[in-house]
Design an enzyme around this catalytic site. Sequence first.
Site, PDB file in Angstrom:
ATOM      1  N   LYS A 181      33.902 -45.039  60.235  1.00  0.00           N
ATOM      2  CA  LYS A 181      33.786 -44.522  58.871  1.00  0.00           C
ATOM      3  C   LYS A 181      33.907 -42.987  58.837  1.00  0.00           C
ATOM      4  CE  LYS A 181      33.297 -48.499  56.821  1.00  0.00           C
ATOM      5  NZ  LYS A 181      33.832 -49.473  57.764  1.00  0.00           N
TER       6      LYS A 181
HETATM    7  C1  PLP Z   1      34.503 -52.729  52.274  1.00  0.00           C
HETATM    8  C2  PLP Z   1      33.412 -52.877  53.293  1.00  0.00           C
HETATM    9  N1  PLP Z   1      32.208 -53.313  52.891  1.00  0.00           N
HETATM   10  C3  PLP Z   1      31.191 -53.449  53.751  1.00  0.00           C
HETATM   11  C4  PLP Z   1      31.330 -53.142  55.078  1.00  0.00           C
HETATM   12  C5  PLP Z   1      30.182 -53.337  56.002  1.00  0.00           C
HETATM   13  O1  PLP Z   1      29.767 -52.152  56.607  1.00  0.00           O
HETATM   14  P1  PLP Z   1      28.799 -52.192  57.857  1.00  0.00           P
HETATM   15  O2  PLP Z   1      29.639 -52.398  59.066  1.00  0.00           O
HETATM   16  O3  PLP Z   1      28.123 -50.843  57.857  1.00  0.00           O
HETATM   17  O4  PLP Z   1      27.837 -53.287  57.633  1.00  0.00           O
HETATM   18  C6  PLP Z   1      32.559 -52.675  55.552  1.00  0.00           C
HETATM   19  C7  PLP Z   1      32.726 -52.361  56.972  1.00  0.00           C
HETATM   20  O5  PLP Z   1      33.736 -52.108  57.502  1.00  0.00           O
HETATM   21  C8  PLP Z   1      33.624 -52.540  54.640  1.00  0.00           C
HETATM   22  O6  PLP Z   1      34.818 -52.103  55.051  1.00  0.00           O
END
Ligand code: PLP
Length: 384
Positions: free
Chosen positions: A184
């Site tokens: 990210k």
């Molecule tokens: C659009 C979206 N939502 C939610 C997430 C979930 O993030 P996390 O890995 O921090 O749980 C991601 C992760 O890549 C994502 O791309």
Amino acid sequence: MRDKFLVFGQPIIEQPEIDEVVDSLKSAWLGTGPKVHKFEEMFKDYKGIKYAMALNSCTAALHLSMLALGIKPQDEVIVPTMTFASTANTVVHVGAIPVFADCEKDTMNIDPEDIERKITSKTKAIIPVHFAGRPCNLDAITDIAKKHNLKIIEDCAHAIETEYHGKKAGTFGDIGCFSFYVTKNIVTGEGGMAITDNEDYANMIKIMGLHGMSKDAWKRFSDSGYKHYQVLYAGYKYNMMDLQAAIGIHQLPRVDKYWERRQEIWNRYNEAFQKIPVFTPAPIESNTRHAYHLYTLLLDINKINITRDEFLNEMTKKNIGVGVHYIALHLNPYYQKNFGYKQGDFPNAEWISDRTVSIPLSAKLTNEDVEDVIEAAKEIVRKK
Ligand SMILES: Cc1ncc(COP(=O)(O)O)c(C=O)c1O
């Protein structure tokens, strides 16, 4: 061809983060403590919002948001099919039904008209995802939510820096959810944040994110004297650790510096890919800020005579890491088996699913890395 593999989505880790993590290790406070609190305060200031709750992922933030908003089994929640699994999985985690909506072909964001078509008497919430960092049509979505009395949870996993008409992403809906996963725009290893202006939602997220124990239960280990806690709900273990926040508190002040570097790379890609048979991302809309999280090329597969998957393999052979964001969720077995979705349901998302390739866009890339990516992509397209 470059001799070293270019990892897709590499974070930049600088000396202050390394020193801060070492400091945490030496301080004996590894878990949730003062650095998490500091990171929350910093993020709150950055977003100009009342409450920020640091968690161990954006997935946790989405799940807790659903609980805080009182989404119940059999409620319906409208989610774009063009998103990562956890946007919809977390709806299932609370027993509710994810109802997919198609995306716009150019912006790849959820189509407000399709949201309206999917609303029923059971609909309780919408989860817009600011895809790749481009803000959704928040005017239209907030109007729809008001008209039908629906909650909005913004999935801002790609959208730390995103702004829409002068306002920051994550502050339009009832709750905004962010990710600091390794790929990210800023990272904490694993990590997430939920933000809101609503005190009740904030309290519920805090409580449910730490075993359902009464607020500030983590303070029981501090030097201000032992405090009893009460278990109010059967909650979850979703808290962020100081070891993670130690990274975040040094990354956040650099968020604009990294954004500027990604913007340069984005502009270079746009220029380089004009004359080959690919579609580059839609132009940035006026009065918005794109977070430049993903650069997604759409292959003009009829003209280049190569499938997207072949292109991915060729890029990998040329030592360039690539990603796919995404194969639409309704094409995945779980959602087909359990919710009856099938090929053909969402034409725009399927068109994108067949053509999309994400190429590296990390602020860590050198100019040589960027030129290697461009050269590799052009060569593959030319050869076919
Ligand atoms: C659009 C979206 N939502 C939610 C997430 C979930 O993030 P996390 O890995 O921090 O749980 C991601 C992760 O890549 C994502 O791309």
